[in-house]
Design a protein around this motif. Structure first.
Motif, PDB file in Angstrom:
ATOM      1  N   MET A  87       0.644  -1.215  -0.089  1.00 33.42           N
ATOM      2  CA  MET A  87      -0.048   0.153  -0.043  1.00 33.42           C
ATOM      3  C   MET A  87       0.936   1.264  -0.002  1.00 33.42           C
ATOM      4  N   ALA A  88       0.513   2.303  -0.707  1.00 32.14           N
ATOM      5  CA  ALA A  88       1.326   3.477  -0.779  1.00 32.14           C
ATOM      6  C   ALA A  88       1.157   4.276   0.398  1.00 32.14           C
ATOM      7  N   VAL A  89       2.092   4.871   0.792  1.00 31.71           N
ATOM      8  CA  VAL A  89       2.426   5.604   2.050  1.00 31.71           C
ATOM      9  C   VAL A  89       1.394   7.256   1.674  1.00 31.71           C
ATOM     10  N   LEU A  90       0.849   7.618   2.570  1.00 36.33           N
ATOM     11  CA  LEU A  90       0.021   8.805   2.170  1.00 36.33           C
ATOM     12  C   LEU A  90       0.654   9.909   3.199  1.00 36.33           C
ATOM     13  N   ILE A  91       0.727  11.100   2.268  1.00 35.61           N
ATOM     14  CA  ILE A  91       1.478  12.231   3.286  1.00 35.61           C
ATOM     15  C   ILE A  91       0.271  13.273   3.246  1.00 35.61           C
ATOM     16  N   ASP A  92       0.132  13.741   4.732  1.00 32.77           N
ATOM     17  CA  ASP A  92      -0.706  14.963   4.854  1.00 32.77           C
ATOM     18  C   ASP A  92      -0.488  16.178   4.426  1.00 32.77           C
ATOM     19  N   ALA A  93      -1.333  17.069   3.958  1.00 35.31           N
ATOM     20  CA  ALA A  93      -0.644  18.249   2.928  1.00 35.31           C
ATOM     21  C   ALA A  93       0.016  18.930   4.255  1.00 35.31           C
ATOM     22  N   ILE A  94      -0.404  19.214   5.690  1.00 37.30           N
ATOM     23  CA  ILE A  94       0.319  20.132   6.610  1.00 37.30           C
ATOM     24  C   ILE A  94       1.781  19.590   6.580  1.00 37.30           C
ATOM     25  N   ASP A  95       2.037  18.180   6.381  1.00 35.73           N
ATOM     26  CA  ASP A  95       3.349  17.571   6.696  1.00 35.73           C
ATOM     27  C   ASP A  95       4.235  17.797   5.347  1.00 35.73           C
ATOM     28  N   VAL A  96       3.823  18.392   4.350  1.00 36.42           N
ATOM     29  CA  VAL A  96       4.559  18.660   3.187  1.00 36.42           C
ATOM     30  C   VAL A  96       5.509  19.964   3.471  1.00 36.42           C
ATOM     31  N   GLU A 114       3.557  26.990   2.818  1.00 38.48           N
ATOM     32  CA  GLU A 114       3.314  28.004   4.072  1.00 38.48           C
ATOM     33  C   GLU A 114       1.873  27.719   4.641  1.00 38.48           C
ATOM     34  N   VAL A 115       1.678  27.365   5.895  1.00 36.65           N
ATOM     35  CA  VAL A 115       0.559  26.998   6.623  1.00 36.65           C
ATOM     36  C   VAL A 115      -0.082  28.225   7.177  1.00 36.65           C
ATOM     37  N   THR A 116      -1.441  28.376   6.845  1.00 34.62           N
ATOM     38  CA  THR A 116      -2.198  29.453   7.157  1.00 34.62           C
ATOM     39  C   THR A 116      -3.151  29.006   8.292  1.00 34.62           C
ATOM     40  N   SER A 117      -3.143  29.424   9.478  1.00 35.87           N
ATOM     41  CA  SER A 117      -4.259  29.142  10.405  1.00 35.87           C
ATOM     42  C   SER A 117      -5.190  30.288  10.793  1.00 35.87           C
ATOM     43  N   PRO A 118      -6.663  29.924  10.353  1.00 29.06           N
ATOM     44  CA  PRO A 118      -7.398  30.973  10.342  1.00 29.06           C
ATOM     45  C   PRO A 118      -7.711  31.414  11.717  1.00 29.06           C
ATOM     46  N   THR A 119      -8.139  32.466  12.151  1.00 31.01           N
ATOM     47  CA  THR A 119      -8.815  33.013  13.544  1.00 31.01           C
ATOM     48  C   THR A 119     -10.160  32.616  14.078  1.00 31.01           C
ATOM     49  N   ALA A 120     -10.869  32.502  12.860  1.00 29.52           N
ATOM     50  CA  ALA A 120     -12.099  32.105  12.950  1.00 29.52           C
ATOM     51  C   ALA A 120     -12.309  30.905  13.358  1.00 29.52           C
ATOM     52  N   ARG A 121     -13.394  30.741  14.493  1.00 32.93           N
ATOM     53  CA  ARG A 121     -13.534  29.136  14.919  1.00 32.93           C
ATOM     54  C   ARG A 121     -14.253  28.337  13.958  1.00 32.93           C
ATOM     55  N   GLY A 122     -13.809  27.138  13.854  1.00 32.29           N
ATOM     56  CA  GLY A 122     -14.286  26.180  12.758  1.00 32.29           C
ATOM     57  C   GLY A 122     -13.716  26.423  11.415  1.00 32.29           C
ATOM     58  N   ALA A 123     -13.002  27.486  11.214  1.00 33.86           N
ATOM     59  CA  ALA A 123     -12.361  27.454   9.921  1.00 33.86           C
ATOM     60  C   ALA A 123     -11.187  26.358   9.744  1.00 33.86           C
ATOM     61  N   GLN A 124     -11.111  26.193   8.309  1.00 36.33           N
ATOM     62  CA  GLN A 124      -9.951  24.980   8.399  1.00 36.33           C
ATOM     63  C   GLN A 124      -8.592  25.621   7.953  1.00 36.33           C
ATOM     64  N   THR A 125      -7.538  25.107   8.443  1.00 35.49           N
ATOM     65  CA  THR A 125      -6.301  25.352   8.413  1.00 35.49           C
ATOM     66  C   THR A 125      -5.784  25.061   6.887  1.00 35.49           C
ATOM     67  N   LEU A 126      -5.374  25.826   6.268  1.00 31.86           N
ATOM     68  CA  LEU A 126      -4.940  25.741   4.781  1.00 31.86           C
ATOM     69  C   LEU A 126      -3.297  25.541   4.846  1.00 31.86           C
ATOM     70  N   VAL A 127      -2.895  25.100   3.544  1.00 35.14           N
ATOM     71  CA  VAL A 127      -1.456  24.855   3.277  1.00 35.14           C
ATOM     72  C   VAL A 127      -1.375  25.431   1.794  1.00 35.14           C
ATOM     73  N   ARG A 128      -0.301  26.224   1.658  1.00 32.87           N
ATOM     74  CA  ARG A 128      -0.217  26.842   0.289  1.00 32.87           C
ATOM     75  C   ARG A 128       1.100  26.387  -0.153  1.00 32.87           C
ATOM     76  N   LEU A 129       1.077  25.520  -1.230  1.00 33.96           N
ATOM     77  CA  LEU A 129       2.313  24.835  -1.657  1.00 33.96           C
ATOM     78  C   LEU A 129       2.763  25.780  -3.292  1.00 33.96           C
ATOM     79  N   LYS A 130       3.936  25.960  -3.360  1.00 28.78           N
ATOM     80  CA  LYS A 130       4.728  26.183  -4.413  1.00 28.78           C
ATOM     81  C   LYS A 130       5.358  25.047  -4.782  1.00 28.78           C
ATOM     82  N   MET A 131       4.920  24.416  -5.999  1.00 24.98           N
ATOM     83  CA  MET A 131       5.309  23.035  -6.583  1.00 24.98           C
ATOM     84  C   MET A 131       5.566  23.091  -7.709  1.00 24.98           C
ATOM     85  N   ARG A 132       6.698  22.022  -8.164  1.00 24.77           N
ATOM     86  CA  ARG A 132       7.263  21.851  -9.495  1.00 24.77           C
ATOM     87  C   ARG A 132       6.782  20.428  -9.903  1.00 24.77           C
TER      88      ARG A 132
END
Length: 191
Positions: A1-10, A29-47
């Motif tokens: 089975m292929a290993v899975l990587i979480d976006a936040i761990d990239v 770049e990890v962006t943690s929102p200040t609003a409750r219940g909002a999701q943490t986002l990961v912005r990736l610059k990728m090749r």
């Protein structure tokens, strides 16, 4: 089975697969929102490792990526012709051909027998990785005189055995071996 990587761990230099294409992360770049219940986002610059295209994309922190079937094998440069550039896999002794697009400007640093790292995706060659420094012979160096500092840098133009032209210090002469950085294409010292 292929290993899975979480976006936040990239992180920078992480290799991952998205939509059956291998990518290398250049910046994360990890962006943690200040609003409750909002999701943490990961912005990736990728090749994209197949096309070398670079772009940015935003993912949710819990998005998952597969680990790509990438191999890095030692290979030596043989020659280039109309079909592409040919390399000898140092493990299987198989000749592998890369297109001009896959090789890019690496030929500026490659002489016959030069060792490099060849990238294979699902068993097929997709690109190469040069060493940080290469040693090349100077075939022509402009004459430089002691008082020649009008440019203020104390350097002159030199042509190397691969055809690459770089700036070198005034004391470098024809026939000398120099160390060149493959990242910034600059003189790094005598070899």
């Amino acid at each position: 089975m292929a290993v899975l990587i979480d976006a936040i761990d990239v992180k920078r230099k992480t290799l991952f697969e998205l939509e059956n294409t291998p990518y290398a992360c250049l910046e994360a770049e990890v962006t943690s929102p200040t609003a409750r219940g909002a999701q943490t986002l990961v912005r990736l610059k990728m090749r994209n490792l197949l096309t070398s295209a670079v772009f940015e994309k935003t993912f949710k922190a819990n998005d998952k990526f597969k680990e790509p079937d990438l191999q890095i094998v030692p290979a030596s440069y043989l020659y280039s012709d109309g079909d592409g550039s040919h390399f000898l896999d140092q493990e299987s002794y198989e000749t592998l051909t890369l297109t001009d697009k896959m090789v890019g400007n690496a030929l500026d640093f490659l002489i016959e027998g030069a060792l490099i790292q060849l990238h294979k995706y699902n068993g097929n060659p997709i690109g190469l990785q040069l060493p940080i420094f290469v040693e090349l012979d100077v075939v022509y160096a402009e004459p430089g005189s002691r008082g020649d500092s009008s440019s203020g840098s104390g350097t002159k133009l030199a042509k190397l055995e691969t055809g690459l032209e770089i700036r070198v210090p005034l004391f470098i002469k024809d026939g000398e071996k120099v160390k060149v950085s493959t990242e910034n294409r600059e003189f790094a010292g005598r070899a």
